[in-house]
Write a protein that holds these residues in place. Structure first.
Motif, PDB file in Angstrom:
ATOM      1  N   LEU A   6       1.131 -19.411  10.936  1.00 31.16           N
ATOM      2  CA  LEU A   6       1.749 -18.383  11.520  1.00 31.16           C
ATOM      3  C   LEU A   6       2.734 -17.869  10.472  1.00 31.16           C
ATOM      4  O   LEU A   6       3.170 -16.899  10.439  1.00 31.16           O
ATOM      5  CB  LEU A   6       2.398 -18.647  13.001  1.00 31.16           C
ATOM      6  CG  LEU A   6       3.153 -17.598  13.531  1.00 31.16           C
ATOM      7  CD1 LEU A   6       2.482 -16.497  14.021  1.00 31.16           C
ATOM      8  CD2 LEU A   6       3.873 -18.173  14.816  1.00 31.16           C
ATOM      9  N   ILE A  10       3.203 -14.045   9.084  1.00 31.04           N
ATOM     10  CA  ILE A  10       4.112 -13.274   9.362  1.00 31.04           C
ATOM     11  C   ILE A  10       4.999 -13.002   8.173  1.00 31.04           C
ATOM     12  O   ILE A  10       5.403 -11.827   7.915  1.00 31.04           O
ATOM     13  CB  ILE A  10       5.254 -13.946  10.504  1.00 31.04           C
ATOM     14  CG1 ILE A  10       4.149 -14.126  11.637  1.00 31.04           C
ATOM     15  CG2 ILE A  10       6.352 -13.237  10.710  1.00 31.04           C
ATOM     16  CD1 ILE A  10       3.880 -12.653  12.287  1.00 31.04           C
ATOM     17  N   LYS A  13       3.121 -10.406   5.997  1.00 30.82           N
ATOM     18  CA  LYS A  13       3.293  -9.192   6.619  1.00 30.82           C
ATOM     19  C   LYS A  13       4.441  -8.463   6.537  1.00 30.82           C
ATOM     20  O   LYS A  13       4.602  -7.274   6.264  1.00 30.82           O
ATOM     21  CB  LYS A  13       2.795  -9.063   7.995  1.00 30.82           C
ATOM     22  CG  LYS A  13       1.397  -9.325   8.170  1.00 30.82           C
ATOM     23  CD  LYS A  13       0.825  -9.286   9.523  1.00 30.82           C
ATOM     24  CE  LYS A  13      -0.705  -9.387   9.690  1.00 30.82           C
ATOM     25  NZ  LYS A  13      -1.340  -8.396   9.266  1.00 30.82           N
ATOM     26  N   CYS A  25       6.387  -6.434  15.072  1.00 30.23           N
ATOM     27  CA  CYS A  25       5.976  -6.637  16.325  1.00 30.23           C
ATOM     28  C   CYS A  25       5.547  -5.421  17.354  1.00 30.23           C
ATOM     29  O   CYS A  25       4.555  -5.460  18.110  1.00 30.23           O
ATOM     30  CB  CYS A  25       7.185  -7.531  17.106  1.00 30.23           C
ATOM     31  SG  CYS A  25       7.474  -9.231  16.585  1.00 30.23           S
ATOM     32  N   LEU A  28       2.015  -4.028  15.795  1.00 28.35           N
ATOM     33  CA  LEU A  28       0.938  -4.862  15.712  1.00 28.35           C
ATOM     34  C   LEU A  28       0.858  -5.770  17.285  1.00 28.35           C
ATOM     35  O   LEU A  28      -0.006  -6.503  17.661  1.00 28.35           O
ATOM     36  CB  LEU A  28       0.931  -6.073  15.000  1.00 28.35           C
ATOM     37  CG  LEU A  28       0.876  -5.863  13.382  1.00 28.35           C
ATOM     38  CD1 LEU A  28       1.206  -6.942  12.406  1.00 28.35           C
ATOM     39  CD2 LEU A  28      -0.273  -5.176  13.153  1.00 28.35           C
ATOM     40  N   ASN A  29       1.975  -5.071  18.084  1.00 26.17           N
ATOM     41  CA  ASN A  29       1.573  -5.579  19.738  1.00 26.17           C
ATOM     42  C   ASN A  29       2.110  -7.151  19.701  1.00 26.17           C
ATOM     43  O   ASN A  29       1.505  -7.873  20.714  1.00 26.17           O
ATOM     44  CB  ASN A  29       0.668  -5.209  20.230  1.00 26.17           C
ATOM     45  CG  ASN A  29       0.929  -5.066  21.704  1.00 26.17           C
ATOM     46  OD1 ASN A  29       1.866  -4.945  22.340  1.00 26.17           O
ATOM     47  ND2 ASN A  29      -0.187  -5.322  22.249  1.00 26.17           N
ATOM     48  N   TYR A  30       3.007  -7.590  18.883  1.00 21.41           N
ATOM     49  CA  TYR A  30       3.144  -9.226  19.055  1.00 21.41           C
ATOM     50  C   TYR A  30       4.440  -9.487  19.662  1.00 21.41           C
ATOM     51  O   TYR A  30       5.270  -8.487  19.905  1.00 21.41           O
ATOM     52  CB  TYR A  30       3.516  -9.803  17.412  1.00 21.41           C
ATOM     53  CG  TYR A  30       2.364  -9.745  16.729  1.00 21.41           C
ATOM     54  CD1 TYR A  30       0.897  -9.294  16.984  1.00 21.41           C
ATOM     55  CD2 TYR A  30       2.429 -10.056  15.078  1.00 21.41           C
ATOM     56  CE1 TYR A  30       0.037  -9.822  16.306  1.00 21.41           C
ATOM     57  CE2 TYR A  30       1.419  -9.971  14.413  1.00 21.41           C
ATOM     58  CZ  TYR A  30      -0.100 -10.032  14.859  1.00 21.41           C
ATOM     59  OH  TYR A  30      -0.657 -10.009  14.148  1.00 21.41           O
ATOM     60  N   ASP A  31       4.461 -10.421  20.367  1.00 23.98           N
ATOM     61  CA  ASP A  31       5.736 -10.729  21.021  1.00 23.98           C
ATOM     62  C   ASP A  31       6.722 -11.639  20.068  1.00 23.98           C
ATOM     63  O   ASP A  31       6.507 -12.703  19.931  1.00 23.98           O
ATOM     64  CB  ASP A  31       5.139 -11.672  22.249  1.00 23.98           C
ATOM     65  CG  ASP A  31       6.465 -11.969  23.088  1.00 23.98           C
ATOM     66  OD1 ASP A  31       7.520 -12.430  22.765  1.00 23.98           O
ATOM     67  OD2 ASP A  31       6.268 -11.903  24.314  1.00 23.98           O
ATOM     68  N   LYS A  32       7.824 -10.695  19.888  1.00 27.18           N
ATOM     69  CA  LYS A  32       8.877 -11.205  19.052  1.00 27.18           C
ATOM     70  C   LYS A  32       9.097 -12.597  19.423  1.00 27.18           C
ATOM     71  O   LYS A  32       9.641 -13.685  18.592  1.00 27.18           O
ATOM     72  CB  LYS A  32       9.913 -10.277  18.991  1.00 27.18           C
ATOM     73  CG  LYS A  32      11.195 -10.838  18.134  1.00 27.18           C
ATOM     74  CD  LYS A  32      12.249  -9.575  17.885  1.00 27.18           C
ATOM     75  CE  LYS A  32      13.340 -10.013  16.996  1.00 27.18           C
ATOM     76  NZ  LYS A  32      14.385  -9.087  17.049  1.00 27.18           N
ATOM     77  N   GLU A  34       7.988 -14.909  21.234  1.00 26.32           N
ATOM     78  CA  GLU A  34       6.552 -15.882  21.157  1.00 26.32           C
ATOM     79  C   GLU A  34       6.685 -16.289  19.578  1.00 26.32           C
ATOM     80  O   GLU A  34       6.763 -17.633  19.282  1.00 26.32           O
ATOM     81  CB  GLU A  34       5.509 -15.498  21.201  1.00 26.32           C
ATOM     82  CG  GLU A  34       4.737 -16.175  22.511  1.00 26.32           C
ATOM     83  CD  GLU A  34       3.482 -15.511  22.909  1.00 26.32           C
ATOM     84  OE1 GLU A  34       2.458 -15.603  21.865  1.00 26.32           O
ATOM     85  OE2 GLU A  34       3.329 -14.616  23.634  1.00 26.32           O
ATOM     86  N   ILE A  35       6.817 -15.500  18.726  1.00 22.60           N
ATOM     87  CA  ILE A  35       6.858 -15.850  17.365  1.00 22.60           C
ATOM     88  C   ILE A  35       8.079 -16.673  16.692  1.00 22.60           C
ATOM     89  O   ILE A  35       8.005 -17.749  16.206  1.00 22.60           O
ATOM     90  CB  ILE A  35       6.817 -14.569  16.510  1.00 22.60           C
ATOM     91  CG1 ILE A  35       5.504 -13.851  16.663  1.00 22.60           C
ATOM     92  CG2 ILE A  35       6.978 -14.713  15.015  1.00 22.60           C
ATOM     93  CD1 ILE A  35       5.292 -12.615  15.877  1.00 22.60           C
ATOM     94  N   GLU A  38       7.940 -19.988  18.300  1.00 21.73           N
ATOM     95  CA  GLU A  38       7.103 -21.034  17.729  1.00 21.73           C
ATOM     96  C   GLU A  38       7.608 -21.547  16.396  1.00 21.73           C
ATOM     97  O   GLU A  38       7.482 -22.834  16.022  1.00 21.73           O
ATOM     98  CB  GLU A  38       5.820 -20.176  17.593  1.00 21.73           C
ATOM     99  CG  GLU A  38       4.626 -21.114  17.193  1.00 21.73           C
ATOM    100  CD  GLU A  38       4.218 -22.076  18.001  1.00 21.73           C
ATOM    101  OE1 GLU A  38       3.477 -23.223  17.754  1.00 21.73           O
ATOM    102  OE2 GLU A  38       4.350 -21.813  19.350  1.00 21.73           O
TER     103      GLU A  38
END
Length: 56
Positions: A6, A10, A13, A25, A28-32, A34-35, A38
């Motif tokens: 990950l 990230i 990108k 985010c 790409l419809n990512y959950d900030k 969550e990233i 993690e």
């Protein structure tokens, strides 16, 4: 996903396509959260000035 994979994805990108984590985010419809959560597990944090995740 493995946190180190990950991190690599990230940061690549962010470096190549995005001016900041929010833009990445949103696009790409990512959950900030969550990233960031993690990557905190492996002691990395987002540096806005450098636009990448760095080791604490």
């Amino acid at each position: 996903m493995d946190p180190f994979v990950l991190l690599s994805v990230i940061n690549t990108k962010l470096r190549d396509f995005y001016d900041n984590l929010d833009d990445l985010c949103e696009d790409l419809n990512y959950d900030k959260k969550e990233i960031t959560d993690e990557l905190k597990k492996i002691c990395y944090y987002y540096d806005e000035e450098k636009n990448c995740f760095l080791k604490k």
